[in-house]
Motif scaffolding. Structure first.
Motif, PDB file in Angstrom:
ATOM      1  N   LEU A 187       0.839  -1.193   0.000  1.00  0.00           N
ATOM      2  CA  LEU A 187       0.000   0.000   0.000  1.00  0.00           C
ATOM      3  C   LEU A 187       0.875   1.245   0.000  1.00  0.00           C
ATOM      4  N   GLY A 188       0.631   2.119  -0.957  1.00  0.00           N
ATOM      5  CA  GLY A 188       1.364   3.384  -1.039  1.00  0.00           C
ATOM      6  C   GLY A 188       0.660   4.411  -0.180  1.00  0.00           C
ATOM      7  N   ILE A 189       1.370   4.898   0.841  1.00  0.00           N
ATOM      8  CA  ILE A 189       0.748   5.836   1.771  1.00  0.00           C
ATOM      9  C   ILE A 189       1.236   7.250   1.459  1.00  0.00           C
ATOM     10  N   GLY A 190       0.259   8.132   1.237  1.00  0.00           N
ATOM     11  CA  GLY A 190       0.592   9.503   0.849  1.00  0.00           C
ATOM     12  C   GLY A 190      -0.029  10.535   1.767  1.00  0.00           C
ATOM     13  N   HIS A 191      -0.189  11.742   1.230  1.00  0.00           N
ATOM     14  CA  HIS A 191      -0.564  12.891   2.065  1.00  0.00           C
ATOM     15  C   HIS A 191      -1.881  12.744   2.822  1.00  0.00           C
ATOM     16  N   LEU A 192      -2.767  11.839   2.371  1.00  0.00           N
ATOM     17  CA  LEU A 192      -4.052  11.672   3.070  1.00  0.00           C
ATOM     18  C   LEU A 192      -3.856  11.273   4.533  1.00  0.00           C
ATOM     19  N   LEU A 193      -2.761  10.558   4.812  1.00  0.00           N
ATOM     20  CA  LEU A 193      -2.506  10.111   6.190  1.00  0.00           C
ATOM     21  C   LEU A 193      -2.264  11.298   7.126  1.00  0.00           C
ATOM     22  N   LEU A 194      -1.828  12.415   6.553  1.00  0.00           N
ATOM     23  CA  LEU A 194      -1.509  13.579   7.386  1.00  0.00           C
ATOM     24  C   LEU A 194      -2.757  14.386   7.717  1.00  0.00           C
ATOM     25  N   ASN A 195      -3.865  13.977   7.129  1.00  0.00           N
ATOM     26  CA  ASN A 195      -5.140  14.638   7.408  1.00  0.00           C
ATOM     27  C   ASN A 195      -5.792  13.938   8.605  1.00  0.00           C
ATOM     28  N   LYS A 196      -5.883  14.681   9.707  1.00  0.00           N
ATOM     29  CA  LYS A 196      -6.372  14.064  10.961  1.00  0.00           C
ATOM     30  C   LYS A 196      -7.814  13.571  10.843  1.00  0.00           C
ATOM     31  N   THR A 197      -8.546  14.057   9.838  1.00  0.00           N
ATOM     32  CA  THR A 197      -9.928  13.605   9.696  1.00  0.00           C
ATOM     33  C   THR A 197     -10.016  12.320   8.851  1.00  0.00           C
ATOM     34  N   ALA A 198      -8.890  11.871   8.329  1.00  0.00           N
ATOM     35  CA  ALA A 198      -8.887  10.633   7.526  1.00  0.00           C
ATOM     36  C   ALA A 198      -8.880   9.421   8.461  1.00  0.00           C
ATOM     37  N   LYS A 199      -9.963   9.282   9.198  1.00  0.00           N
ATOM     38  CA  LYS A 199     -10.035   8.293  10.291  1.00  0.00           C
ATOM     39  C   LYS A 199      -9.834   6.853   9.828  1.00  0.00           C
ATOM     40  N   LYS A 200     -10.498   6.508   8.717  1.00  0.00           N
ATOM     41  CA  LYS A 200     -10.450   5.122   8.236  1.00  0.00           C
ATOM     42  C   LYS A 200      -9.010   4.706   7.956  1.00  0.00           C
ATOM     43  N   LEU A 201      -8.300   5.585   7.268  1.00  0.00           N
ATOM     44  CA  LEU A 201      -6.916   5.274   6.897  1.00  0.00           C
ATOM     45  C   LEU A 201      -6.026   5.209   8.139  1.00  0.00           C
ATOM     46  N   ARG A 202      -6.230   6.143   9.060  1.00  0.00           N
ATOM     47  CA  ARG A 202      -5.400   6.181  10.272  1.00  0.00           C
ATOM     48  C   ARG A 202      -5.611   4.914  11.100  1.00  0.00           C
ATOM     49  N   GLU A 203      -6.850   4.443  11.136  1.00  0.00           N
ATOM     50  CA  GLU A 203      -7.137   3.184  11.848  1.00  0.00           C
ATOM     51  C   GLU A 203      -6.469   1.994  11.162  1.00  0.00           C
ATOM     52  N   SER A 204      -6.534   1.993   9.837  1.00  0.00           N
ATOM     53  CA  SER A 204      -5.912   0.899   9.080  1.00  0.00           C
ATOM     54  C   SER A 204      -4.424   0.819   9.391  1.00  0.00           C
ATOM     55  N   ILE A 205      -3.772   1.976   9.430  1.00  0.00           N
ATOM     56  CA  ILE A 205      -2.320   1.991   9.651  1.00  0.00           C
ATOM     57  C   ILE A 205      -1.967   1.390  11.010  1.00  0.00           C
ATOM     58  N   VAL A 206      -2.833   1.605  11.991  1.00  0.00           N
ATOM     59  CA  VAL A 206      -2.599   1.008  13.315  1.00  0.00           C
ATOM     60  C   VAL A 206      -2.574  -0.520  13.194  1.00  0.00           C
ATOM     61  N   ASN A 207      -3.446  -1.057  12.340  1.00  0.00           N
ATOM     62  CA  ASN A 207      -3.641  -2.510  12.278  1.00  0.00           C
ATOM     63  C   ASN A 207      -2.777  -3.248  11.263  1.00  0.00           C
ATOM     64  N   LEU A 208      -2.236  -2.532  10.283  1.00  0.00           N
ATOM     65  CA  LEU A 208      -1.582  -3.230   9.172  1.00  0.00           C
ATOM     66  C   LEU A 208      -0.128  -3.594   9.470  1.00  0.00           C
ATOM     67  N   PRO A 209       0.355  -4.680   8.858  1.00  0.00           N
ATOM     68  CA  PRO A 209       1.776  -5.010   9.038  1.00  0.00           C
ATOM     69  C   PRO A 209       2.662  -3.948   8.374  1.00  0.00           C
ATOM     70  N   LEU A 210       3.699  -3.541   9.075  1.00  0.00           N
ATOM     71  CA  LEU A 210       4.618  -2.528   8.551  1.00  0.00           C
ATOM     72  C   LEU A 210       5.245  -2.977   7.230  1.00  0.00           C
ATOM     73  N   ALA A 211       5.387  -4.282   7.064  1.00  0.00           N
ATOM     74  CA  ALA A 211       5.996  -4.833   5.848  1.00  0.00           C
ATOM     75  C   ALA A 211       5.163  -4.537   4.600  1.00  0.00           C
ATOM     76  N   SER A 212       3.912  -4.063   4.784  1.00  0.00           N
ATOM     77  CA  SER A 212       3.057  -3.841   3.615  1.00  0.00           C
ATOM     78  C   SER A 212       3.067  -2.380   3.145  1.00  0.00           C
ATOM     79  N   LEU A 213       3.828  -1.510   3.818  1.00  0.00           N
ATOM     80  CA  LEU A 213       3.709  -0.079   3.517  1.00  0.00           C
ATOM     81  C   LEU A 213       4.916   0.515   2.785  1.00  0.00           C
ATOM     82  N   VAL A 214       4.621   1.407   1.828  1.00  0.00           N
ATOM     83  CA  VAL A 214       5.640   2.271   1.233  1.00  0.00           C
ATOM     84  C   VAL A 214       5.089   3.703   1.274  1.00  0.00           C
ATOM     85  N   VAL A 215       5.967   4.686   1.134  1.00  0.00           N
ATOM     86  CA  VAL A 215       5.496   6.074   1.193  1.00  0.00           C
ATOM     87  C   VAL A 215       5.709   6.792  -0.139  1.00  0.00           C
ATOM     88  N   GLU A 216       4.903   7.834  -0.362  1.00  0.00           N
ATOM     89  CA  GLU A 216       4.924   8.529  -1.654  1.00  0.00           C
ATOM     90  C   GLU A 216       4.493   9.986  -1.496  1.00  0.00           C
TER      91      GLU A 216
END
Ligand SMILES: [Zn+2]
Length: 273
Positions: A187-216
């Motif tokens: 999963l490519g994680i971008g600027h949406l994560l920095l939006n505090k109202t992006a609750k769904k994504l922020r919750e996902s990041i708590v639960n997902l394996p770190l091995a699945s993430l890249v940044v962009e």
């Protein structure tokens, strides 16, 4: 395979790779040198330039060479039109010709955008053709999936890929993320994560394996619509990768060094850098 791109934890700034930056876009022509210089000072050691249309491919490859970046070739759903069958033929020819080019690391960005209903049928055919090329050339795919997750997941199952790929600019629930991970995708994680109202994504990041993430940064497609001023765009993006790493570290309760290093390795693995 030993990568020429290495993570040096002792570097003055933490090394980062931008997994998705449209560095070839014309709006950067006068600023590209300074942008890259800034980003390199902030730890950028490599970047992947995704393709969007046949008209962009030549310049994209030249920019990748000039700045020692990697690139992907593909047709973005926003750029999918009646020309798509001949563009696919051209894409196939370029892939054959550049098979040995180490900078060519993926097919994309390709995918589906449900917001562009007029071209929906063409988007499906064009995406399928690119998945089929990814199978044939054994390359990962960079996927743009907006309002189209069911269809994208369906096609990923129909065209299983050895090297899988990345869902760039991911936004969604843990459950949706898991479905992509089950297909082998990152999963490519971008600027949406920095939006505090992006609750769904922020919750996902708590639960997902770190091995699945890249940044962009997704510079410039994502930002240019909101902020047409190139300078604003550039100054924000310079810091974005570090802000994303810090946010992931905070959400996963891990150290920034650990997150930086793992995300770096994920990117090397994803694109075989
Ligand atoms: Zn993009």
């Amino acid at each position: 395979m030993v990568s020429r791109i290495t993570f040096n934890a002792k570097a003055p700034v933490m090394p980062v790779i931008d997994s998705h930056i449209h560095l070839d876009f014309d709006l950067f022509d006068a600023k590209r040198d300074i942008l890259m210089l800034h980003m390199q000072r902030l730890g950028l050691v490599h970047a992947v330039i995704p393709g969007v249309s046949a008209a962009h491919w030549a310049k994209q490859r030249a920019v990748a060479k000039q700045y020692d970046c990697s690139y992907a070739l593909g047709i973005h759903p926003w750029y999918c039109d009646e020309q798509w069958p001949s563009d696919i033929v051209q894409l196939e020819q370029l892939l054959i010709k550049n098979k040995q080019d180490k900078r060519l690391v993926a097919i994309g960005e390709c995918g589906l955008d449900g917001g562009y209903r007029d071209t929906w049928d063409m988007q499906i055919h064009c995406f399928e053709a690119q998945l089929s090329l990814a199978q044939r050339f054994d390359l990962p795919v960079i996927i743009h999936s907006v309002k189209a997750h069911n269809e994208v997941l369906h096609l990923l199952k129909r065209y299983p890929l050895n090297k899988a790929g990345v869902i760039h600019g991911f936004y969604g629930s843990t459950q949706l993320a898991q479905q992509y991970l089950d297909c082998g995708m990152k999963l490519g994680i971008g600027h949406l994560l920095l939006n505090k109202t992006a609750k769904k994504l922020r919750e996902s990041i708590v639960n997902l394996p770190l091995a699945s993430l890249v940044v962009e940064t997704d510079l410039a497609l994502a930002l240019q619509q909101e902020k047409p001023d190139v300078d604003d765009n550039i100054s924000e993006s310079n810091l974005m990768l570090h802000l994303l790493i810090a946010e992931i570290a905070m959400l996963q309760k891990k150290s920034r060094v650990l997150v930086s290093e793992q995300v770096f390795r994920n990117t090397l693995q994803l694109f075989d850098l």
